[in-house]
Structures are given as C-alpha cells and as structure tokens.
Scaffold this active site. Structure first.
Site, PDB file in Angstrom:
ATOM      1  CB  SER A 146      -0.865  -0.024   1.265  1.00 28.85           C
ATOM      2  OG  SER A 146      -1.501   1.208   1.437  1.00 28.85           O
ATOM      3  CE  LYS A 198      -1.348  -4.907   3.519  1.00 37.25           C
ATOM      4  NZ  LYS A 198      -1.585  -6.123   2.765  1.00 37.25           N
ATOM      5  CE1 TYR A 246      -3.516  -2.630   5.491  1.00 40.70           C
ATOM      6  CE2 TYR A 246      -3.387  -0.288   4.967  1.00 40.70           C
ATOM      7  CZ  TYR A 246      -3.533  -1.606   4.560  1.00 40.70           C
ATOM      8  OH  TYR A 246      -3.693  -1.898   3.227  1.00 40.70           O
TER       9      TYR A 246
HETATM   10  P1  NAD Z   1     -10.817  -7.054   1.270  1.00 43.37           P
HETATM   11  O1  NAD Z   1     -11.033  -7.012   2.738  1.00 43.37           O
HETATM   12  O2  NAD Z   1     -11.976  -6.833   0.381  1.00 43.37           O
HETATM   13  O3  NAD Z   1     -10.111  -8.425   0.865  1.00 43.37           O
HETATM   14  C1  NAD Z   1      -9.210  -9.088   1.716  1.00 43.37           C
HETATM   15  C2  NAD Z   1      -9.643 -10.548   1.790  1.00 43.37           C
HETATM   16  O4  NAD Z   1      -8.750 -11.248   2.653  1.00 43.37           O
HETATM   17  C3  NAD Z   1     -11.048 -10.731   2.345  1.00 43.37           C
HETATM   18  O5  NAD Z   1     -11.769 -11.563   1.464  1.00 43.37           O
HETATM   19  C4  NAD Z   1     -10.837 -11.389   3.714  1.00 43.37           C
HETATM   20  O6  NAD Z   1     -11.883 -12.272   4.036  1.00 43.37           O
HETATM   21  C5  NAD Z   1      -9.514 -12.096   3.518  1.00 43.37           C
HETATM   22  N1  NAD Z   1      -8.710 -12.278   4.739  1.00 43.37           N
HETATM   23  C6  NAD Z   1      -8.403 -11.370   5.684  1.00 43.37           C
HETATM   24  N2  NAD Z   1      -7.609 -11.904   6.617  1.00 43.37           N
HETATM   25  C7  NAD Z   1      -7.409 -13.192   6.262  1.00 43.37           C
HETATM   26  C8  NAD Z   1      -6.683 -14.284   6.824  1.00 43.37           C
HETATM   27  N3  NAD Z   1      -5.998 -14.144   7.964  1.00 43.37           N
HETATM   28  N4  NAD Z   1      -6.706 -15.473   6.182  1.00 43.37           N
HETATM   29  C9  NAD Z   1      -7.405 -15.632   5.031  1.00 43.37           C
HETATM   30  N5  NAD Z   1      -8.096 -14.651   4.453  1.00 43.37           N
HETATM   31  C10 NAD Z   1      -8.094 -13.439   5.052  1.00 43.37           C
HETATM   32  O7  NAD Z   1      -9.662  -5.981   0.937  1.00 43.37           O
HETATM   33  P2  NAD Z   1      -9.135  -5.449  -0.464  1.00 43.37           P
HETATM   34  O8  NAD Z   1      -9.496  -4.019  -0.555  1.00 43.37           O
HETATM   35  O9  NAD Z   1      -9.511  -6.358  -1.550  1.00 43.37           O
HETATM   36  O10 NAD Z   1      -7.582  -5.524  -0.199  1.00 43.37           O
HETATM   37  C11 NAD Z   1      -6.785  -6.605  -0.639  1.00 43.37           C
HETATM   38  C12 NAD Z   1      -5.355  -6.387  -0.201  1.00 43.37           C
HETATM   39  O11 NAD Z   1      -4.889  -5.144  -0.731  1.00 43.37           O
HETATM   40  C13 NAD Z   1      -5.194  -6.283   1.319  1.00 43.37           C
HETATM   41  O12 NAD Z   1      -4.000  -6.938   1.679  1.00 43.37           O
HETATM   42  C14 NAD Z   1      -5.076  -4.779   1.565  1.00 43.37           C
HETATM   43  O13 NAD Z   1      -4.323  -4.508   2.713  1.00 43.37           O
HETATM   44  C15 NAD Z   1      -4.368  -4.325   0.304  1.00 43.37           C
HETATM   45  N6  NAD Z   1      -4.642  -2.919  -0.019  1.00 43.37           N
HETATM   46  C16 NAD Z   1      -5.941  -2.497  -0.158  1.00 43.37           C
HETATM   47  C17 NAD Z   1      -6.205  -1.164  -0.434  1.00 43.37           C
HETATM   48  C18 NAD Z   1      -7.624  -0.672  -0.577  1.00 43.37           C
HETATM   49  O14 NAD Z   1      -7.844   0.522  -0.519  1.00 43.37           O
HETATM   50  N7  NAD Z   1      -8.609  -1.499  -0.782  1.00 43.37           N
HETATM   51  C19 NAD Z   1      -5.151  -0.251  -0.593  1.00 43.37           C
HETATM   52  C20 NAD Z   1      -3.847  -0.718  -0.468  1.00 43.37           C
HETATM   53  C21 NAD Z   1      -3.601  -2.066  -0.180  1.00 43.37           C
HETATM   54  C1  UD1 Z   2      -7.231   5.581   3.343  1.00 39.46           C
HETATM   55  C2  UD1 Z   2      -6.246   5.063   4.343  1.00 39.46           C
HETATM   56  C3  UD1 Z   2      -5.104   4.378   3.611  1.00 39.46           C
HETATM   57  C4  UD1 Z   2      -5.646   3.275   2.712  1.00 39.46           C
HETATM   58  C5  UD1 Z   2      -6.675   3.885   1.766  1.00 39.46           C
HETATM   59  C6  UD1 Z   2      -7.330   2.814   0.950  1.00 39.46           C
HETATM   60  C7  UD1 Z   2      -6.386   6.564   6.279  1.00 39.46           C
HETATM   61  C8  UD1 Z   2      -5.725   7.663   7.049  1.00 39.46           C
HETATM   62  N1  UD1 Z   2      -5.765   6.173   5.167  1.00 39.46           N
HETATM   63  O1  UD1 Z   2      -6.575   6.517   2.518  1.00 39.46           O
HETATM   64  O2  UD1 Z   2      -4.212   3.815   4.531  1.00 39.46           O
HETATM   65  O3  UD1 Z   2      -4.597   2.691   1.960  1.00 39.46           O
HETATM   66  O4  UD1 Z   2      -7.699   4.537   2.528  1.00 39.46           O
HETATM   67  O5  UD1 Z   2      -8.106   3.354  -0.072  1.00 39.46           O
HETATM   68  O6  UD1 Z   2      -7.430   6.048   6.665  1.00 39.46           O
HETATM   69  N2  UD1 Z   2     -12.892  12.058   2.637  1.00 39.46           N
HETATM   70  C9  UD1 Z   2     -13.895  12.994   2.886  1.00 39.46           C
HETATM   71  N3  UD1 Z   2     -15.074  12.548   3.402  1.00 39.46           N
HETATM   72  C10 UD1 Z   2     -15.310  11.221   3.687  1.00 39.46           C
HETATM   73  C11 UD1 Z   2     -14.280  10.285   3.427  1.00 39.46           C
HETATM   74  C12 UD1 Z   2     -13.078  10.735   2.912  1.00 39.46           C
HETATM   75  O7  UD1 Z   2     -13.712  14.185   2.642  1.00 39.46           O
HETATM   76  O8  UD1 Z   2     -16.386  10.892   4.184  1.00 39.46           O
HETATM   77  C13 UD1 Z   2     -11.618  12.538   2.088  1.00 39.46           C
HETATM   78  C14 UD1 Z   2     -10.433  12.220   2.996  1.00 39.46           C
HETATM   79  O9  UD1 Z   2     -10.250  13.223   3.939  1.00 39.46           O
HETATM   80  C15 UD1 Z   2      -9.300  12.116   1.973  1.00 39.46           C
HETATM   81  C16 UD1 Z   2      -9.986  11.615   0.697  1.00 39.46           C
HETATM   82  O10 UD1 Z   2     -11.381  11.863   0.884  1.00 39.46           O
HETATM   83  O11 UD1 Z   2      -8.785  13.403   1.718  1.00 39.46           O
HETATM   84  C17 UD1 Z   2      -9.775  10.113   0.488  1.00 39.46           C
HETATM   85  O12 UD1 Z   2     -10.095   9.435   1.680  1.00 39.46           O
HETATM   86  P1  UD1 Z   2     -10.115   7.840   1.769  1.00 39.46           P
HETATM   87  O13 UD1 Z   2     -10.937   7.299   0.672  1.00 39.46           O
HETATM   88  O14 UD1 Z   2     -10.466   7.484   3.163  1.00 39.46           O
HETATM   89  O15 UD1 Z   2      -8.610   7.426   1.432  1.00 39.46           O
HETATM   90  P2  UD1 Z   2      -7.220   7.857   2.116  1.00 39.46           P
HETATM   91  O16 UD1 Z   2      -7.447   8.675   3.327  1.00 39.46           O
HETATM   92  O17 UD1 Z   2      -6.367   8.438   1.050  1.00 39.46           O
END
Ligand code: NAD
Ligand code: UD1
Length: 336
Positions: A124, A152, A148
């Site tokens: 991330s 990572k 978190y």
């Molecule tokens: P998500 O929660 O939708 O998917 C994660 C999946 O992992 C889920 O299906 C959950 O059931 C499973 N899981 C969690 N812990 C587990 C465990 N111990 N054993 C087996 N399964 C487990 O999340 P996502 O948004 O699809 O994210 C996927 C990956 O990408 C994650 O590692 C997350 O940290 C990373 N990531 C996500 C974002 C984002 O904004 N969505 C941003 C940066 C990184």
């Molecule tokens: C957040 C997480 C980041 C994670 C990412 C996944 C935090 C501090 N960071 O990032 O670790 O990887 O999500 O997508 O939680 N906003 C509003 N109103 C709302 C919600 C959000 O104004 O109700 C604004 C926030 O202040 C920010 C932007 O929208 O400026 C994006 O927010 P968000 O979607 O939560 O993502 P990040 O904060 O960038």
C-alpha cells in the site's frame, strides 16, 4: 499458470481473479471469508464462465496451508489476504500483525517448502511517510504511521530478505494508491461492512440514500480548491497491473517494489463534482474540519510501472464514478 489467490473473494482479489481467468490462468482462492462473501465466487463465475477453485482457509492455519500445497501444485501466488482498516489497526494492533504479518509468514513458509517461487504481494502507498512529496517514487522514504502501514512494510522487508537469501525467488510488491470503482458488469465490487470510511463507498451510499450527507474533510489545504488530493485508481486497472506483474516475474528474479496509481491527483471536490455529473445524482454534502492523520496530497510517480510492466491506467475518473455507482445500484446491500 496455476495461481493461488489468497483473499480472492475480497474487493481487489475478486477483480483480479476475473482478469486472471480471462487471461487463461487457472485459479484457486484461499480466504477465511472474514471480510467477504462466498457469493463473490458465483459472481466471478458469471463474468468469466468458470467458477474458481475455493478453499476456506485462514493464512495463520499452517497445517491447513500445508494440506493445500500438498494437494495442488501452484506456479505462482497472489497474496491479497489481510486486514486493512487504518483506525481499527490503531485500536487493535495485534489483529493486524497477526493477520498480515504472521499470516504472510505462514503462507511464505509453506510456499517455499513446496517450491513455489513466484509471488505478487498487495502492499500500500500507506507505507510512505506523511511528508513524502508527490509524485511519490518507490525510493521515497518509508515511514508508516499506523500498525496497518507498518504491517505492510514488515511484509515487504521479510520478502526482501527472503529474496536475498534465496536466489530463485521472484517477488513483486505492488503499492496501491486509492483503489475505487467496480467491474463494469456491476457483478463484483467493494462491499464494505458497516459505515464506510473511504470516500468513494461513502459517496455511493449517500447517493443511494443510505447515508444522509457527505462531509468534505478539510477545505483549507494548500491545494487548488482547498480539499485534499489523492490518486484514485480504477480496480480494473489494478487487476491488469497484477497480470503484468505475473508476466514480469516469468523472466525476472529478486524483489521488486512498484507503485500502482494513475500518477494524477484528484481533490475531494473534483471527485464529488465528477460523481454528480456522471451519474446525474445529487450528493448532499457539507464542509467540515480536516480528518486527523490525513495528508494534503498523495499521488504516485508511475514511471517505474510503465517501464518495467509496460502498464498504464486506461480507466478515467468518470469510469470510476460510473462503475462504482452501477455496482451500488445493482447491489444495494453488497453481496447479501
Ligand atoms: P478485502 O477485505 O476486500 O479483501 C481481503 C480478503 O482477505 C477478504 O476476502 C478477507 O476475508 C480475507 N482475509 C483477511 N484476513 C485473512 C486471513 N488471515 N486469512 C485468510 N483470508 C483473510 O480488501 P481489499 O481491498 O480487496 O484488499 C486486498 C489487499 O490489498 C489487502 O491486503 C489490503 O491490505 C491491500 N490494499 C488495499 C487497499 C484498498 O484501498 N482497498 C489499498 C492498499 C492495499
Ligand atoms: C485511506 C487510508 C489508507 C488506505 C486507503 C485505501 C487513512 C488515514 N488512510 O486513505 O491507509 O490505503 O484509505 O483506499 O485512513 N474524505 C472525505 N469525506 C469522507 C471520506 C473521505 O472528505 O467521508 C476525504 C479524505 O479526507 C481524503 C480523501 O477523501 O482526503 C480520500 O479518503 P479515503 O478514501 O479514506 O482514502 P485515504 O485517506 O487516502
């Protein structure tokens, strides 16, 4: 290739499974369903015509992993499984180190002993320090500010050291910026549990009338319109990035760290305006204080992804808004 997709029923994993199957790969998903629904398997099957193999499994279940690797031979692993809520990680750090770090160690340990040497890991942009100047390059200082982000980064470090110790390993950690949107069919998408924290799912639920209004967090940032800027990336582009990573690892060994973003910043107001215009739906909103811990501006330098993966994003901000809203309308309660 035969690919093990951990966390494959989750948001990003499910889209990547669709892309993997479309490219002809055979997949098995391992997920403990702690944040996803088995319905995602049926949806993936509806889009791709093939239901992926599935194993209900927690990444910390070492004997269970052992059984899985004994029963099936994998050419590669895509490791999405993990927990991802920043605020929860501050309240319950052990949950994060246990799922994300211990779970990864158990997975890597079993994989190595079964000769699986190719791995793509979900990292991330949260690993970058708060003061990193955007566009952020992969060699910018790493300084996560919550459990978190630290979990990572720890896994990235573990993988780096594993690659140093074992010349045969091929690993890519992908640092995602802000994934949003859904498959254009509206069949798979993001299904947050409870009230969403992130901007796009929040916008969708306000548009659907499930939440009253959006609060724009902060209007006094030193940005062109005063609201905070992020690099939103369509989940379909993200999925394609994973395919390119897999291809890259066919001919490249060692550890690689690559950003996946668009390289463009979008402010909260720009996103709000685009969503209303594209979807022709009003979003009641008000302007509030900054959210603690937020940065003013975060977007990726994507030159490395372009150079090593030959990958560039294809989907626009309008596509992100349209596809997120389609998914929300077709699935008001997620996969329920
Ligand atoms: P998500 O929660 O939708 O998917 C994660 C999946 O992992 C889920 O299906 C959950 O059931 C499973 N899981 C969690 N812990 C587990 C465990 N111990 N054993 C087996 N399964 C487990 O999340 P996502 O948004 O699809 O994210 C996927 C990956 O990408 C994650 O590692 C997350 O940290 C990373 N990531 C996500 C974002 C984002 O904004 N969505 C941003 C940066 C990184
Ligand atoms: C957040 C997480 C980041 C994670 C990412 C996944 C935090 C501090 N960071 O990032 O670790 O990887 O999500 O997508 O939680 N906003 C509003 N109103 C709302 C919600 C959000 O104004 O109700 C604004 C926030 O202040 C920010 C932007 O929208 O400026 C994006 O927010 P968000 O979607 O939560 O993502 P990040 O904060 O960038």
């Amino acid at each position: 290739m035969k690919v093990l997709v951990t966390g494959g029923t989750g948001y990003i994993g499910s889209h990547t499974c669709v892309a993997l199957q479309a490219a002809g790969h055979e997949i098995t998903i391992a997920d403990n369903l702690s944040n996803s629904s088995p319905e995602a398997l049926a949806r993936i099957a509806r889009i791709s015509g093939t239901r992926p193999g599935f194993q209900a499994l927690d990444m910390r279940d070492a004997p269970g992993l052992e059984k899985l690797f004994d029963a099936q031979c994998f050419d590669a692993i895509m490791h999405f499984a993990g927990v991802k809520a920043v605020a929860e990680s501050v309240a319950d750090p052990l949950k994060y180190y246990s799922n994300n770090v211990m779970g990864s160690i158990a997975l890597f340990d079993s994989a190595l002993r079964h000769g699986v040497t190719r791995l793509v890991f979900s990292s991330s942009a949260t690993v970058y320090g708060e003061n990193s100047r955007s566009p952020i390059r992969e060699d910018a200082p790493v300084a996560p500010v919550n459990p978190y982000g630290r979990s990572k980064h720890m896994v990235e470090e573990i993988l780096t050291e594993m690659c140093r110790a074992n010349a045969g390993l091929r690993v890519m950690a992908l640092r995602y910026f802000n994934p949003v949107g859904a498959h254009p069919s509206g069949l798979v998408g993001e299904a947050p549990v409870g009230t969403p924290n992130n901007l796009m799912p929040y916008l969708c639920q306000v548009a659907a009338g499930r939440l009253e209004e959006l609060t724009v967090f902060g209007t006094d940032y030193p940005t062109p319109d005063g609201t905070a800027v992020r690099d939103y990336i369509h989940v379909m582009d993200l999925a394609e990035g994973h395919l390119r990573a897999l291809e890259f690892l066919e001919s490249h060994g060692g550890m690689h760290l690559v950003n996946l973003g668009t390289g463009r910043g979008t402010s909260v107001l720009e996103m709000l305006t685009a969503f209303q215009r594209v979807n022709q739906v009003p979003i009641p909103h008000r302007f509030g204080a900054r959210r603690p811990g937020d940065t003013k501006e975060t977007f990726a330098d994507v030159a490395l992804a372009d150079r090593v993966l030959g990958w560039r994003t294809q989907y626009s901000l309008d596509d992100m808004c349209r596809d997120a809203w389609r998914w929300q309308k077709m699935n008001p309660k997620g996969y329920e």
